[in-house]
Write a protein that holds these residues in place. Structure first.
Motif, PDB file in Angstrom:
ATOM      1  N   THR A 142     -15.776 -20.571  41.744  1.00  0.00           N
ATOM      2  CA  THR A 142     -14.251 -20.694  42.081  1.00  0.00           C
ATOM      3  C   THR A 142     -13.524 -20.698  40.962  1.00  0.00           C
ATOM      4  N   LYS A 143     -13.707 -21.489  39.989  1.00  0.00           N
ATOM      5  CA  LYS A 143     -12.686 -21.543  38.545  1.00  0.00           C
ATOM      6  C   LYS A 143     -13.198 -20.354  37.871  1.00  0.00           C
ATOM      7  N   SER A 144     -11.997 -19.735  37.480  1.00  0.00           N
ATOM      8  CA  SER A 144     -12.068 -18.467  36.657  1.00  0.00           C
ATOM      9  C   SER A 144     -12.328 -19.096  35.115  1.00  0.00           C
ATOM     10  N   ILE A 145     -13.211 -18.807  34.441  1.00  0.00           N
ATOM     11  CA  ILE A 145     -13.087 -18.897  33.004  1.00  0.00           C
ATOM     12  C   ILE A 145     -13.141 -17.461  32.414  1.00  0.00           C
ATOM     13  N   GLN A 146     -13.197 -17.583  30.796  1.00  0.00           N
ATOM     14  CA  GLN A 146     -13.043 -16.067  30.268  1.00  0.00           C
ATOM     15  C   GLN A 146     -14.170 -15.456  30.517  1.00  0.00           C
ATOM     16  N   SER A 147     -13.997 -14.232  30.586  1.00  0.00           N
ATOM     17  CA  SER A 147     -14.918 -13.138  30.587  1.00  0.00           C
ATOM     18  C   SER A 147     -16.301 -13.458  29.864  1.00  0.00           C
ATOM     19  N   GLY A 148     -17.198 -13.188  30.043  1.00  0.00           N
ATOM     20  CA  GLY A 148     -18.691 -13.168  29.445  1.00  0.00           C
ATOM     21  C   GLY A 148     -18.970 -12.017  28.498  1.00  0.00           C
ATOM     22  N   THR A 149     -19.693 -11.980  27.696  1.00  0.00           N
ATOM     23  CA  THR A 149     -19.922 -10.972  26.595  1.00  0.00           C
ATOM     24  C   THR A 149     -21.384 -10.713  26.912  1.00  0.00           C
ATOM     25  N   ALA A 150     -21.395  -9.412  27.052  1.00  0.00           N
ATOM     26  CA  ALA A 150     -22.741  -8.720  27.289  1.00  0.00           C
ATOM     27  C   ALA A 150     -23.704  -9.005  26.008  1.00  0.00           C
ATOM     28  N   ILE A 151     -24.971  -9.128  26.360  1.00  0.00           N
ATOM     29  CA  ILE A 151     -26.073  -9.374  25.321  1.00  0.00           C
ATOM     30  C   ILE A 151     -27.178  -8.383  25.730  1.00  0.00           C
ATOM     31  N   GLN A 152     -27.821  -7.787  24.651  1.00  0.00           N
ATOM     32  CA  GLN A 152     -28.908  -7.199  25.010  1.00  0.00           C
ATOM     33  C   GLN A 152     -30.203  -7.524  24.218  1.00  0.00           C
ATOM     34  N   VAL A 153     -31.202  -7.615  25.040  1.00  0.00           N
ATOM     35  CA  VAL A 153     -32.649  -7.955  24.336  1.00  0.00           C
ATOM     36  C   VAL A 153     -33.690  -6.828  25.154  1.00  0.00           C
ATOM     37  N   GLY A 154     -33.874  -5.817  24.163  1.00  0.00           N
ATOM     38  CA  GLY A 154     -34.682  -4.865  24.767  1.00  0.00           C
ATOM     39  C   GLY A 154     -33.829  -4.062  25.940  1.00  0.00           C
ATOM     40  N   HIS A 155     -34.571  -3.818  27.112  1.00  0.00           N
ATOM     41  CA  HIS A 155     -33.827  -3.497  28.215  1.00  0.00           C
ATOM     42  C   HIS A 155     -33.080  -4.535  29.014  1.00  0.00           C
ATOM     43  N   LEU A 156     -33.075  -5.643  28.705  1.00  0.00           N
ATOM     44  CA  LEU A 156     -32.605  -6.702  29.355  1.00  0.00           C
ATOM     45  C   LEU A 156     -31.239  -6.873  28.885  1.00  0.00           C
ATOM     46  N   SER A 157     -30.334  -6.731  29.964  1.00  0.00           N
ATOM     47  CA  SER A 157     -28.711  -7.104  29.706  1.00  0.00           C
ATOM     48  C   SER A 157     -28.195  -8.285  30.523  1.00  0.00           C
ATOM     49  N   PHE A 158     -27.603  -9.322  29.815  1.00  0.00           N
ATOM     50  CA  PHE A 158     -26.942 -10.556  30.648  1.00  0.00           C
ATOM     51  C   PHE A 158     -25.925 -10.952  29.733  1.00  0.00           C
ATOM     52  N   GLY A 159     -25.251 -12.116  30.126  1.00  0.00           N
ATOM     53  CA  GLY A 159     -24.026 -12.525  29.457  1.00  0.00           C
ATOM     54  C   GLY A 159     -22.948 -12.531  30.095  1.00  0.00           C
TER      55      GLY A 159
END
Length: 168
Positions: A142-159
């Motif tokens: 429910t709390k908004s925090i700053q936008s996350g940063t996309a990270i790539q590890v091979g075909h995996l994307s998260f962050g």
């Protein structure tokens, strides 16, 4: 009712080649653990040190029954593999390619109401801890925090949001 899960909460960070090194931290953790839960990844200015290089930071929960000492050895090995000088007495005040800190042992769901300030004094991690605890409890964020940063590890994307990462 959630099944009890025991493990550790870790703080992750790096500010030397942060995208490359953060990807390497995750890849190396996946070599040791089949899965873990991770908060979003944030760009955070350095705290407690004089540097021009922002950090990438996240918090993870690793469900494991290994000892804290064994986990610390894994974290230290990852740091040194990526180039951190663990013997340098001033290492906490220098730029670093990898920083993995065990914040606490954690039992899910029992410990998810613990205030972030009781987990660590590193206040810049508080929103990430709060977010991950909500994620682990299957509650809406429910709390908004700053936008996350996309990270790539091979075909995996998260962050960009809290998620669970599984080794393929």
């Amino acid at each position: 009712m959630h099944k009890k899960r025991n493990g550790y909460l870790l703080g992750l960070g790096c500010n030397i080649a942060p995208f490359e090194n953060f990807s390497q931290i995750i890849a190396q953790l996946l070599a040791h653990f089949a899965s873990f839960d991770i908060s979003r990844v944030l760009h955070i200015p350095p705290v407690g040190m004089n540097s021009q290089h922002d950090f990438l930071n996240a918090v993870i929960f690793i469900e494991t029954d290994i000892s804290k000492e064994s986990l610390k050895d894994i974290c230290n090995d990852i740091e040194t593999t990526l180039g951190r000088d663990r013997a340098d007495p001033d290492r906490k005040h220098k730029d670093r390619p990898a920083d993995l800190d065990i914040l606490c042992s954690l039992t899910v769901p029992d410990d998810l109401n613990t205030p972030a300030r009781q987990v660590t004094d590193e206040y810049f991690l508080y929103p990430l801890i709060d977010e991950l605890f909500l994620f682990l409890a299957d509650k809406p964020i429910t709390k908004s925090i700053q936008s996350g940063t996309a990270i790539q590890v091979g075909h995996l994307s998260f962050g960009e949001s809290a998620t669970t990462i599984h080794r393929d």
